[in-house]
Motif scaffolding. Structure first.
Motif, short mmCIF file in Angstrom:
data_model
loop_
_atom_site.label_atom_id
_atom_site.label_comp_id
_atom_site.label_asym_id
_atom_site.label_seq_id
_atom_site.Cartn_x
_atom_site.Cartn_y
_atom_site.Cartn_z
N LYS A 188 12.96 35.43 36.75
CA LYS A 188 12.14 35.66 35.60
C LYS A 188 10.49 34.90 36.11
N ASP A 189 10.56 34.56 37.02
CA ASP A 189 9.32 33.78 37.38
C ASP A 189 8.19 34.62 37.64
N SER A 190 6.91 34.53 36.97
CA SER A 190 5.68 35.41 37.43
C SER A 190 5.38 35.22 38.61
N THR A 191 5.00 33.93 38.86
CA THR A 191 4.33 33.49 40.17
C THR A 191 5.39 34.22 41.39
N TYR A 192 6.60 34.17 41.25
CA TYR A 192 7.46 34.88 42.23
C TYR A 192 7.17 36.47 42.32
#
Length: 335
Positions: free
Chosen positions: A17-21
């Motif tokens: 769920k990580d946006s940076t990822y």
């Protein structure tokens, strides 16, 4: 491009769920090189340039949450930020003293030739609770004060209110006080530390039952889908960190109008990515430090927010290049 992400520890990422990822994954798919560091790895010495103890990354394509490593990293080496094509500041709040100092180091790196997104100065100039003051026409009745009597008068006028600390995140420290005023004094003392800290008070917006909408703005343009974070059970907070349920929805016309106007004003200040929090038709916060919800929107609608973000980053870095053809349709994915 050679990209440096200034972020939280990589091993803490929830890659599902990580946006940076999601940004990293999209950038890597286009052949851009990745490196990462934490704010604590930034340094400056007189006579030299701002450096980061940075690690070059290779994504493995695995989801790391089940114990499988999602990246491989080279040993960390000190590198000048100006040597990277772009530096992306993606450290999560809170905006504490160390975050503040990091923005000064990043701004010095800008003077040395680095390109930093979002702009370090704009990160300082637009604290996420107080940035709404510039857009009062879109805000529910709001009070910012240390004074307990001001808060009592505001409650007497509006009857049902929300109180929150200015440095909170993820729904932490948010209180609702109803018409009976029960515990208003105690809550005020807790938040303002007997007049030593400033707090924000807002008229309660009943539409929170339908969700606290995260509206993303990329390079001044609103993303066509929002994530409505809907409170669950007896909660009044829709924040995902507080147990809210995220439901992606098409951007409605009023939200588009608000986002377009705010994006028109803020994007030229170096804010490539903005996240508005909207309840009903009222803006409650303007998030610029590390806006999220990329993956939740993509997973539910098929709209690739990370693709739009990296398109924008490439366009800003190379404004003469041809505009890329969109790879994801502006409509929900078929079941």
């Amino acid at each position: 491009m050679n990209l440096l992400f200034v972020a939280d520890p990589l091993d803490q990422f929830k890659t599902y769920k990580d946006s940076t990822y999601a940004m990293m994954r999209e950038a890597a798919s286009r052949g851009h090189r990745l490196a990462a560091c934490e704010p604590r790895h930034l340094a400056w010495r007189s006579g030299g340039r701002v450096t980061a103890l940075a690690r070059e990354l290779r994504l493995t394509g695995q989801v790391g949450d089940a114990g499988t490593p999602w990246y491989e990293a080279q040993p960390a080496t000190p590198r000048a930020l100006a040597e990277f094509d772009a530096v992306l500041m993606r450290k999560d709040p809170p905006f504490d003293g160390e975050y503040f100092y990091a923005t000064h180091l990043l701004e010095q790196a800008e003077r040395e030739g680095a390109r930093v997104f979002n702009s370090p100065r704009s990160l300082r100039d637009h604290p996420e609770k107080l940035a709404v003051m510039e857009f009062a026409q879109f805000v529910t009745p709001t009070l910012v004060t240390r004074d307990a009597e001001d808060i009592r008068r505001f409650h007497a006028e509006h009857r049902e209110i929300i109180l929150k600390p200015l440095d909170g995140m993820g729904g932490m420290g948010i209180f609702r006080v109803g018409p009976d005023g029960l515990n208003l004094g105690s809550i005020t003392e807790t938040l303002n530390a007997h007049g030593q800290r400033t707090v924000m008070v807002q008229r309660f917006i009943p539409e929170i039952a339908a969700g606290d909408k995260r509206v993303l703005i990329i390079d001044g343009e609103p993303v066509p889908y929002v994530l409505a974070r809907i409170p669950q059970g007896s909660e009044i907070r829709g924040n995902l960190a507080a147990g809210g349920k995220g439901v992606a929805q098409p951007l409605n016309e009023r939200d588009r109008e608000i986002a377009t106007e705010i994006g028109r004003i803020l994007a030229p200040r170096g804010l490539l990515l903005i996240g508005l929090d909207i309840i009903g038709d009222r803006v409650t916060e303007i998030n610029v430090t590390s806006p999220t919800c990329f993956q939740e929107i993509q997973q539910q609608t098929g709209f690739d927010v990370a693709q739009v973000f990296v398109d924008a980053l490439e366009r800003v870095m190379n404004p003469t290049r041809d505009e890329p053809a969109p790879r994801v349709p502006d409509r929900p994915a078929k079941a």
